[in-house]
Design an enzyme around this catalytic site. Structure first.
Site, PDB file in Angstrom:
ATOM      1  N   GLU A 145       0.094  -0.943   5.896  1.00 40.64           N
ATOM      2  CA  GLU A 145       1.193  -0.374   6.669  1.00 40.64           C
ATOM      3  C   GLU A 145       1.023   1.123   6.874  1.00 40.64           C
ATOM      4  O   GLU A 145       1.231   1.647   7.966  1.00 40.64           O
ATOM      5  CB  GLU A 145       2.535  -0.664   5.979  1.00 40.64           C
ATOM      6  CG  GLU A 145       3.745  -0.442   6.865  1.00 40.64           C
ATOM      7  CD  GLU A 145       4.192   1.017   6.984  1.00 40.64           C
ATOM      8  OE1 GLU A 145       4.863   1.342   7.965  1.00 40.64           O
ATOM      9  OE2 GLU A 145       3.848   1.823   6.096  1.00 40.64           O
TER      10      GLU A 145
ATOM     11  N   ASP B 284       0.856  -1.192   0.000  1.00 42.55           N
ATOM     12  CA  ASP B 284       0.000   0.000   0.000  1.00 42.55           C
ATOM     13  C   ASP B 284       0.891   1.241   0.000  1.00 42.55           C
ATOM     14  O   ASP B 284       2.080   1.163   0.328  1.00 42.55           O
ATOM     15  CB  ASP B 284      -0.934   0.024   1.220  1.00 42.55           C
ATOM     16  CG  ASP B 284      -0.177   0.092   2.545  1.00 42.55           C
ATOM     17  OD1 ASP B 284       0.816  -0.650   2.694  1.00 42.55           O
ATOM     18  OD2 ASP B 284      -0.551   0.891   3.424  1.00 42.55           O
TER      19      ASP B 284
HETATM   20  N1  BES Z   1       8.690   3.254   5.293  1.00 43.91           N
HETATM   21  C1  BES Z   1       8.067   3.985   6.334  1.00 43.91           C
HETATM   22  C2  BES Z   1       8.809   3.858   7.650  1.00 43.91           C
HETATM   23  C3  BES Z   1      10.090   4.650   7.711  1.00 43.91           C
HETATM   24  C4  BES Z   1      10.062   6.017   7.547  1.00 43.91           C
HETATM   25  C5  BES Z   1      11.275   4.017   7.943  1.00 43.91           C
HETATM   26  C6  BES Z   1      11.226   6.756   7.602  1.00 43.91           C
HETATM   27  C7  BES Z   1      12.427   4.744   8.010  1.00 43.91           C
HETATM   28  C8  BES Z   1      12.405   6.122   7.820  1.00 43.91           C
HETATM   29  C9  BES Z   1       6.652   3.493   6.531  1.00 43.91           C
HETATM   30  O1  BES Z   1       6.015   3.243   5.300  1.00 43.91           O
HETATM   31  C10 BES Z   1       5.838   4.569   7.200  1.00 43.91           C
HETATM   32  O2  BES Z   1       5.609   5.576   6.599  1.00 43.91           O
HETATM   33  N2  BES Z   1       5.383   4.312   8.422  1.00 43.91           N
HETATM   34  C11 BES Z   1       4.478   5.170   9.115  1.00 43.91           C
HETATM   35  C12 BES Z   1       3.905   4.347  10.240  1.00 43.91           C
HETATM   36  C13 BES Z   1       2.623   4.841  10.831  1.00 43.91           C
HETATM   37  C14 BES Z   1       1.496   4.875   9.836  1.00 43.91           C
HETATM   38  C15 BES Z   1       2.239   3.929  11.988  1.00 43.91           C
HETATM   39  C16 BES Z   1       5.218   6.392   9.652  1.00 43.91           C
HETATM   40  O3  BES Z   1       6.401   6.291  10.020  1.00 43.91           O
HETATM   41  O4  BES Z   1       4.606   7.449   9.678  1.00 43.91           O
HETATM   42 MN    MN Z   2       7.157   2.151   4.052  1.00 48.50          MN
HETATM   43 MN    MN Z   3       5.458   5.143   4.389  1.00 46.71          MN
END
Ligand code: BES
Ligand code: MN
Ligand code: MN
Length: 503
Positions: free
Chosen positions: A174, A108
Site C-alpha cells: 500500500e 506494510d
Molecule cells: N493510511 C494512509 C492513507 C490516508 C492518509 C488516509 C491520511 C487518510 C488520511 C495510507 O497508508 C497512505 O499513506 N497512502 C499513501 C498512498 C500513496 C502511496 C499512493 C498516501 O496517501 O500518501
Molecule cells: Mn495506511
Molecule cells: Mn500510510
C-alpha cells in the site's frame, strides 16, 4: 443489534494479549536478516514478504480463517527485480442468509530511522509509554489490522459465530502504490461465483484516522494522488563550484527554477489547468465542511504547536484538505544534504513532488487535454508534464530534463454516506464511544477504495472506518496509537459487524 456483552468483556479482559500481538506485529523481524516490513525499501523487501507470508498468514490460520496467499509476481525498481509481497486474503463463513463484508488493511509500513528524531530506542519495537503505544505502523496500519485479529480471537475463544460473512484483503504494497492489487481485484470480480469477493455488498477499509483527537469519524471520500520526479542531469560527475561556477549550466539552478513554478506559498497550484478544473463548492456542500468538528487549534496541535496555518477559517482549512487539490515538494535527491559547506555543483538530481487530486468534471477539461473524463492521474500527468517541458525550454539550459510520473491513486467519494454500511458503523460508534461520529472526507489516498467501488459494482457500499486519532503521526516520527483507541477500536470493529447483520 448490539455486540454480545461477552465479546466486549473479552476485549476488556485480554488487553495484555492484544498489546503483545501489536508488539509482535510492529517488531516482526526475519530471523535471518533481522529487517522490517517497509515496502518502499528494496533491501527490506524480504521482510515485508515475511510479515505477510509468515506472520499474518499464520495469525489468520490459527484464528480459524480460511486463508490464502496470493503472489502478485515481480516488479522492477531501478533495474532490480523484486518479488512483490503477497496479498493475504481470508474467508469466514459463506452463509447465503448472512450479509458479506470485505475488510481491507495493509501490513506494510513507511520507512523509519531513529535518526529522523524518534524518541524511542527503536522505531521497529513497540514502546508502551503510559497510554500510548509508539512504533512504526502502530496506527498505519498494523494497529487496525491487529484489531481485526483481536475480534477473531474473541470469537474463537468464547466461542461465538460471526454475525456476517467476512472476507479479508490485507496487502503489503500500500505504501508503495499498491502494485498488482487492482489487477487481482478485477480478476476476482470477473470470476463471479468462483471469485473471493462473491457476494460482497459492504466494504470496510480500516486505514485512516479521526479528524481530531476527540471525536470518532466515518469517512466517505479521499483524495487521489499523482507522484512525479523531475530528473535533471548535466556534467558527468559532481564539479568543484570554484573551478566550474559560471562556466556551465547547473542542474540545481534549473531544478530550483522549475520547482518554484509549481505552487504558490499560499498553496495555490500554478500548473495551468489544475485549479481551473476543480468544481465549485455548492452551498450545501460547504455546510458539511462547516459542521465538521475541526478548529485552527486542532491543526496547530497536529503540527506540533506551531501557528503556520494558511487560513484562520476552519471551513477553508478543512476544504483545503478534503476538497481541493494540493501540491507538495518532497525533496531533491542527489544533491548535497549533509553538514558543513560542500562547494559542489551536483551533476544529476531528482526533484520529487506530488499532487493530491480531487474529482472534477467541468467541461474545461475537454479543452485542456482533449479528454472528457473527470480529473484523473492521466490528465494531471499531461498537464504537469507539458507545463514543465515548456518552462524548461524557457530556461535555455543545455542540461537534460525529464519529467517522470512515478505513480498515483485515484480519488473516491462514497455513492451514499447514509446507507446500511454507514448506519451500522454509526450505531457501533455510538455504542462504543457514547457519541455520534463525524462524517469526514480525507486528504490522504488509498487507491483501492475506487477499485473496490468500480469492480464490485455501484450497489456495493464502500466506507472507511478509522481506529486512530489525528495526532497519531502516521508516516512521521514517534508514530503512536493510544491504547484507548486500540481497545475501543477493536470493540468498534466487532460491534460494527453485529450492527451490520441487524441493519
Ligand atoms: N493510511 C494512509 C492513507 C490516508 C492518509 C488516509 C491520511 C487518510 C488520511 C495510507 O497508508 C497512505 O499513506 N497512502 C499513501 C498512498 C500513496 C502511496 C499512493 C498516501 O496517501 O500518501
Ligand atoms: Mn495506511
Ligand atoms: Mn500510510
Amino acid at each position: 443489534m448490539p455486540a454480545p456483552p461477552e465479546f466486549l468483556k473479552y476485549i476488556d479482559d485480554n488487553q495484555g494479549a492484544f498489546i503483545k500481538r501489536l508488539t509482535d506485529a510492529v517488531s516482526h523481524k526475519r530471523q535471518v536478516s533481522a529487517l522490517y516490513s517497509v515496502s518502499g525499501d528494496p533491501t527490506l523487501r524480504k521482510d515485508v514478504i515475511d510479515m505477510g507470508e509468515t506472520w499474518l498468514h499464520g495469525q489468520l490460520t490459527a484464528l480459524g480463517v480460511e486463508t490464502k496467499l496470493v503472489w502478485l509476481g515481480n516488479e522492477d525498481v531501478d533495474g532490480q527485480t523484486l518479488q512483490l509481497p503477497p496479498l493475504v486474503i481470508g474467508r469466514v463463513g459463506s452463509d447465503p442468509k448472512k450479509k458479506t463484508v470485505l475488510v481491507y488493511g495493509h501490513y506494510d509500513v513507511m520507512p523509519a530511522k531513529k535518526s529522523d528524531g524518534w524518541t524511542t530506542e527503536d522505531p521497529f519495537e513497540l514502546t508502551v509509554r503510559d497510554e500510548r503505544m509508539i512504533g512504526r505502523g502502530a496506527t498505519d496500519d498494523k494497529g487496525p489490522v491487529v484489531g481485526w485479529l483481536n475480534v477473531l480471537e474473541a470469537h474463537q475463544a468464547l466461542p461465538l459465530t460471526l454475525p456476517v460473512n467476512v472476507r479479508f484483503c490485507f496487502e503489503g504494497m500500500e505504501e508503495s502504490g499498491s502494485t498488482g492489487l487492482d489487477k487481482f481485484i478485477e480478476e476476482e470480480a470477473n470470476k463471479g461465483k468462483e471469485g473471493w469477493f462473491d457476494g460482497v455488498s459492504y466494504v470496510c477499509i480500516t486505514d485512516n484516522y479521526w479528524l481530531n483527537t476527540r471525536k470518532p469519524a466515518l469517512t466517505f471520500g479521499i483524495r487521489g494522488t499523482a507522484y512525479f520526479s523531475i530528473n535533471i542531469s548535466g556534467p558527468a560527475t559532481d564539479l568543484h563550484s570554484g573551478l566550474f561556477g559560471r562556466m556551465v549550466h547547473e542542474p540545481m539552478t534549473d531544478m530550483v527554477k522549475l520547482l518554484s513554478k509549481l505552487v504558490e506559498t499560499n498553496g495555490i497550484i500554478t500548473v495551468p489547468g489544475v485549479e481551473e478544473t476543480v468544481n465549485p463548492v455548492a452551498p450545501e456542500e460547504r455546510e458539511e465542511y462547516e459542521k465538521m468538528d475541526y478548529t485552527v487549534q486542532d491543526l496547530r496541535d497536529a503540527v506540533g504547536g506551531k501557528a503556520i496555518e494558511l487560513s484562520e477559517d476552519h471551513t477553508q482549512l478543512v476544504m483545503n484538505r478534503m476538497r481541493f487539490p494540493s501540491l507538495s515538494i518532497h525533496g531533491i535527491k542527489g544533491a548535497f544534504d549533509g553538514d558543513g559547506s560542500k562547494t559542489v555543483i551536483p551533476a544529476a538530481i531528482k526533484g520529487r513532488f506530488s499532487l493530491r487530486l480531487q474529482r472534477a468534471d467541468r467541461p474545461i477539461l475537454a479543452k485542456l487535454c482533449s479528454l472528457v473524463e473527470p480529473q484523473t492521474t492521466d490528465i494531471i500527468k499531461t498537464l504537469v508534464t507539458n507545463f514543465l517541458n515548456e518552462e524548461f525550454k524557457k530556461l535555455n539550459s543545455k542540461n537534460t530534463m525529464e519529467v517522470e510520473y512515478v505513480g498515483g491513486a485515484l480519488p473516491w467519494v462514497a455513492t451514499n454516506k447514509h446507507d446500511l454500511n454507514f448506519k451500522a458503523a454509526h450505531r457501533a460508534t455510538e455504542a462504543v464511544y457514547r457519541q455520534a461520529p463525524d462524517y469526514t472526507r480525507e486528504g490522504g489516498s488509498i487507491g483501492v477504495a475506487l477499485t473496490f467501488q468500480e469492480e464490485l459494482g455501484e450497489d456495493t457500499s464502500v466506507m472507511l472506518l478509522p481506529m486512530g486519532r489525528s495526532d497519531d503521526g502516521a508516516h512521521s516520527t514517534d508514530e503512536k496509537l493510544d491504547k484507548d483507541n486500540f481497545f475501543k477500536g477493536t470493540k468498534l470493529f466487532g460491534t460494527y459487524l453485529y450492527e451490520l447483520a441487524a441493519a
